[in-house]
Design an enzyme around this catalytic site. Structure first.
Site, PDB file in Angstrom:
ATOM      1  N   ALA A 127     151.890  29.388  -1.808  1.00  0.00           N
ATOM      2  CA  ALA A 127     150.948  28.293  -1.931  1.00  0.00           C
ATOM      3  C   ALA A 127     149.521  28.811  -1.778  1.00  0.00           C
ATOM      4  O   ALA A 127     149.274  29.840  -1.156  1.00  0.00           O
ATOM      5  CB  ALA A 127     151.228  27.238  -0.870  1.00  0.00           C
ATOM      6  N   ASN A 136     140.120  33.907   3.901  1.00  0.00           N
ATOM      7  CA  ASN A 136     139.736  32.645   3.273  1.00  0.00           C
ATOM      8  C   ASN A 136     139.532  31.574   4.326  1.00  0.00           C
ATOM      9  O   ASN A 136     140.168  31.586   5.378  1.00  0.00           O
ATOM     10  CB  ASN A 136     140.774  32.198   2.234  1.00  0.00           C
ATOM     11  CG  ASN A 136     141.836  31.288   2.823  1.00  0.00           C
ATOM     12  OD1 ASN A 136     141.611  30.089   2.994  1.00  0.00           O
ATOM     13  ND2 ASN A 136     142.998  31.856   3.147  1.00  0.00           N
ATOM     14  N   ARG A 137     138.618  30.663   4.034  1.00  0.00           N
ATOM     15  CA  ARG A 137     138.439  29.471   4.858  1.00  0.00           C
ATOM     16  C   ARG A 137     138.246  28.263   3.932  1.00  0.00           C
ATOM     17  O   ARG A 137     137.302  27.486   4.066  1.00  0.00           O
ATOM     18  CB  ARG A 137     137.262  29.641   5.822  1.00  0.00           C
ATOM     19  CG  ARG A 137     135.925  30.079   5.198  1.00  0.00           C
ATOM     20  CD  ARG A 137     134.792  29.963   6.224  1.00  0.00           C
ATOM     21  NE  ARG A 137     133.507  30.365   5.696  1.00  0.00           N
ATOM     22  CZ  ARG A 137     132.957  31.576   5.854  1.00  0.00           C
ATOM     23  NH1 ARG A 137     133.613  32.519   6.530  1.00  0.00           N
ATOM     24  NH2 ARG A 137     131.759  31.830   5.354  1.00  0.00           N
ATOM     25  N   PHE A 182     141.868  23.433   2.721  1.00  0.00           N
ATOM     26  CA  PHE A 182     142.686  22.497   1.934  1.00  0.00           C
ATOM     27  C   PHE A 182     141.873  21.837   0.816  1.00  0.00           C
ATOM     28  O   PHE A 182     141.954  20.619   0.598  1.00  0.00           O
ATOM     29  CB  PHE A 182     143.295  21.407   2.824  1.00  0.00           C
ATOM     30  CG  PHE A 182     144.493  21.828   3.631  1.00  0.00           C
ATOM     31  CD1 PHE A 182     145.014  23.109   3.539  1.00  0.00           C
ATOM     32  CD2 PHE A 182     145.097  20.927   4.501  1.00  0.00           C
ATOM     33  CE1 PHE A 182     146.124  23.482   4.300  1.00  0.00           C
ATOM     34  CE2 PHE A 182     146.198  21.289   5.266  1.00  0.00           C
ATOM     35  CZ  PHE A 182     146.711  22.576   5.163  1.00  0.00           C
ATOM     36  N   ASN A 191     153.014  22.224   5.701  1.00  0.00           N
ATOM     37  CA  ASN A 191     152.046  23.235   6.135  1.00  0.00           C
ATOM     38  C   ASN A 191     151.275  22.729   7.350  1.00  0.00           C
ATOM     39  O   ASN A 191     150.393  21.889   7.232  1.00  0.00           O
ATOM     40  CB  ASN A 191     151.089  23.557   4.985  1.00  0.00           C
ATOM     41  CG  ASN A 191     150.139  24.697   5.340  1.00  0.00           C
ATOM     42  OD1 ASN A 191     150.194  25.257   6.426  1.00  0.00           O
ATOM     43  ND2 ASN A 191     149.265  25.043   4.406  1.00  0.00           N
ATOM     44  N   SER A 211     147.711  26.314   8.661  1.00  0.00           N
ATOM     45  CA  SER A 211     146.431  26.812   8.176  1.00  0.00           C
ATOM     46  C   SER A 211     145.425  26.806   9.319  1.00  0.00           C
ATOM     47  O   SER A 211     145.319  25.826  10.058  1.00  0.00           O
ATOM     48  CB  SER A 211     145.904  25.936   7.035  1.00  0.00           C
ATOM     49  OG  SER A 211     144.559  26.267   6.744  1.00  0.00           O
ATOM     50  N   ASN A 270     142.259  26.727   8.902  1.00  0.00           N
ATOM     51  CA  ASN A 270     140.977  26.281   8.350  1.00  0.00           C
ATOM     52  C   ASN A 270     140.767  24.772   8.380  1.00  0.00           C
ATOM     53  O   ASN A 270     139.746  24.286   7.913  1.00  0.00           O
ATOM     54  CB  ASN A 270     140.840  26.797   6.914  1.00  0.00           C
ATOM     55  CG  ASN A 270     140.899  28.313   6.859  1.00  0.00           C
ATOM     56  OD1 ASN A 270     140.274  28.989   7.668  1.00  0.00           O
ATOM     57  ND2 ASN A 270     141.681  28.842   5.932  1.00  0.00           N
ATOM     58  N   THR A 271     141.729  24.022   8.898  1.00  0.00           N
ATOM     59  CA  THR A 271     141.568  22.593   9.152  1.00  0.00           C
ATOM     60  C   THR A 271     141.596  22.396  10.652  1.00  0.00           C
ATOM     61  O   THR A 271     142.629  22.659  11.280  1.00  0.00           O
ATOM     62  CB  THR A 271     142.690  21.769   8.483  1.00  0.00           C
ATOM     63  OG1 THR A 271     142.612  21.928   7.061  1.00  0.00           O
ATOM     64  CG2 THR A 271     142.561  20.293   8.833  1.00  0.00           C
ATOM     65  N   LYS A 329     156.165  25.706   7.443  1.00  0.00           N
ATOM     66  CA  LYS A 329     155.381  26.940   7.381  1.00  0.00           C
ATOM     67  C   LYS A 329     154.616  27.117   8.682  1.00  0.00           C
ATOM     68  O   LYS A 329     153.817  26.250   9.063  1.00  0.00           O
ATOM     69  CB  LYS A 329     154.421  26.911   6.192  1.00  0.00           C
ATOM     70  CG  LYS A 329     153.702  28.244   5.962  1.00  0.00           C
ATOM     71  CD  LYS A 329     152.992  28.248   4.625  1.00  0.00           C
ATOM     72  CE  LYS A 329     152.402  29.620   4.310  1.00  0.00           C
ATOM     73  NZ  LYS A 329     151.815  29.678   2.952  1.00  0.00           N
ATOM     74  N   ASN A 343     151.875  32.036   7.686  1.00  0.00           N
ATOM     75  CA  ASN A 343     150.565  31.758   7.117  1.00  0.00           C
ATOM     76  C   ASN A 343     149.618  32.899   7.465  1.00  0.00           C
ATOM     77  O   ASN A 343     150.043  33.949   7.947  1.00  0.00           O
ATOM     78  CB  ASN A 343     150.046  30.422   7.661  1.00  0.00           C
ATOM     79  CG  ASN A 343     149.203  29.659   6.645  1.00  0.00           C
ATOM     80  OD1 ASN A 343     148.343  30.243   5.987  1.00  0.00           O
ATOM     81  ND2 ASN A 343     149.450  28.368   6.517  1.00  0.00           N
ATOM     82  N   THR A 344     148.330  32.698   7.255  1.00  0.00           N
ATOM     83  CA  THR A 344     147.329  33.730   7.545  1.00  0.00           C
ATOM     84  C   THR A 344     147.102  33.858   9.052  1.00  0.00           C
ATOM     85  O   THR A 344     147.472  32.981   9.833  1.00  0.00           O
ATOM     86  CB  THR A 344     145.999  33.394   6.860  1.00  0.00           C
ATOM     87  OG1 THR A 344     145.554  32.107   7.304  1.00  0.00           O
ATOM     88  CG2 THR A 344     146.162  33.378   5.353  1.00  0.00           C
ATOM     89  N   SER A 371     148.052  37.401  -1.936  1.00  0.00           N
ATOM     90  CA  SER A 371     146.835  38.206  -1.774  1.00  0.00           C
ATOM     91  C   SER A 371     146.951  39.597  -2.374  1.00  0.00           C
ATOM     92  O   SER A 371     145.968  40.148  -2.881  1.00  0.00           O
ATOM     93  CB  SER A 371     146.480  38.320  -0.289  1.00  0.00           C
ATOM     94  OG  SER A 371     146.169  37.048   0.246  1.00  0.00           O
TER      95      SER A 371
END
Length: 365
Positions: A63, A112-113, A116, A172, A175, A177-178, A217, A246-247, A319
């Site tokens: 994803a 990455n940031r 979503f 998910n 992440s 980034n949220t 995830k 995830n990252t 990636s």
């Protein structure tokens, strides 16, 4: 090496523009039919049945690559055994401000940031409706809007919206980034989320006539206690599988310390070791049968095989394509097929988890 001259020249050209622009160019090329084809029919040994789905091979596109479901058929045409659209949220959202995607060439990594960024349920629904009947395994990765008053309700809405089209779901919650999203991995919050998601999945099963598998995830930065809680919740709520991982927020061992200061999740080669250790530890906790998709740092045929021996049922990449290009896909598949022949095995199942104990005992630091 599996990179052709054309592949190397294309990568060099893409690296001349900023990372997010390069990604947009790649999506447009795929949508226009400009991509190398690889037929899975040539490698029947890699076929496997998982959760009622017939995977032509174990390698999927993770994803984040095709957030809005614009090019799933092109992804499958490149040789991937499955594709995953999303992460998608009920309402469209722009995500974080640019720049928000950064290459680390010295480390073969990416930060990455995005946050979503996606076009929302309606746009993805229209695209998946348009491709209905074409076949191929296309999963849907669902998330929550950043400003959602009830994030659990957003996930439930995702299940309800796409149950008739998704080959499988990914929930998910990992992440970075949220803000606050990873809090859903905590025991009480995760129990509430999984209870609601699985109840909606079961309700939709009656409507669509099949039980759509649900994967959870998780993050690679979870503590040992947190991982135990996640495994317990997954088994208690009868979640169909896990995606690990995830990252990461870790920046350990990076050479490019300037870019490393950028906020966001790190993926690519630097993630491989951490993600593989968490994969193996997860396998030990959930037992031998629960399907796990291993993702994080796979950038060669050899590292793909390592993920399987550490406990992965299926694999995903993303990636590494930034640095290796699409030639990585057939290279991985041919290597896995060759390994089966070398060991005289009929399927990858015999190689799964053979090194899980060793990887699980490794130190994350």
């Amino acid at each position: 090496m599996f990179q052709s001259l054309a592949n190397r020249l294309t990568l060099r050209a893409l690296h001349c523009v900023d990372a997010e622009t390069a990604h947009g160019v790649t999506i447009r090329a795929l949508a226009s039919g400009v991509y190398p084809r690889f037929s899975n029919a040539s490698l029947p040994s890699l076929r496997q049945e998982v959760l009622g789905l017939s995977f032509p091979n174990p390698l999927g596109m993770a994803a984040g690559f095709d957030k809005n479901g614009e090019v799933p058929d092109a992804i499958l045409g490149m040789g991937f055994g499955f594709a995953e659209a999303g992460t998608v949220t009920p309402r469209p959202q722009g995500g974080n401000l640019r720049p928000r995607l950064f290459r680390l060439p010295a480390d073969q990594g990416v930060i990455n940031r995005f946050g979503f960024n996606n076009e929302g349920h309606a746009a993805l629904l229209a695209r998946l409706e348009a491709r209905k009947g074409r076949g191929g395994i296309v999963g849907v990765n669902v998330g929550a809007n950043k400003d959602a008053a009830d994030r659990v309700a957003d996930y439930v809405t995702g299940i309800r919206t796409f149950a008739h089209l998704a080959a499988y779901f990914t929930v998910n919650i990992s992440s970075p980034n949220t803000p606050g999203l990873r809090d859903l991995q905590a025991k009480a919050a995760l129990d509430e989320l999984l209870s609601a998601v699985m109840a909606e999945r079961d309700a939709q099963s009656l409507q669509v006539g099949r039980k759509v598998p649900v994967f959870l995830k998780i993050a690679p930065d979870v503590s040992a206690e947190g991982l135990e809680d996640i495994a317990e919740a997954v088994l208690t709520h009868k979640v169909d599988g896990l995606i690990v991982s995830n990252t990461t927020l870790s920046r350990a061992g990076l050479q490019d310390m300037q870019t490393a200061q950028e906020a966001g999740g790190l993926s690519g080669r630097p993630l491989f070791r951490r993600a593989t250790i968490i994969l193996a530890r997860t396998r030990k906790l959930v037992g031998p049968d629960l399907p796990i998709i291993g993702v994080g740092g796979i950038d060669s045929p050899e590292t793909a095989l390592v993920k399987i021996t550490a406990g992965a049922t299926l694999l995903q990449v993303y990636s590494s394509l930034v640095y290796k290009g699409p030639g990585l896909v057939p290279a991985i598949l041919k290597h896995l097929d060759a390994e089966l022949k070398r060991h005289g095995l009929a399927s990858l199942e015999k190689l799964r988890s053979v090194n899980a104990d060793a990887w699980a005992s490794e130190n994350l630091d």
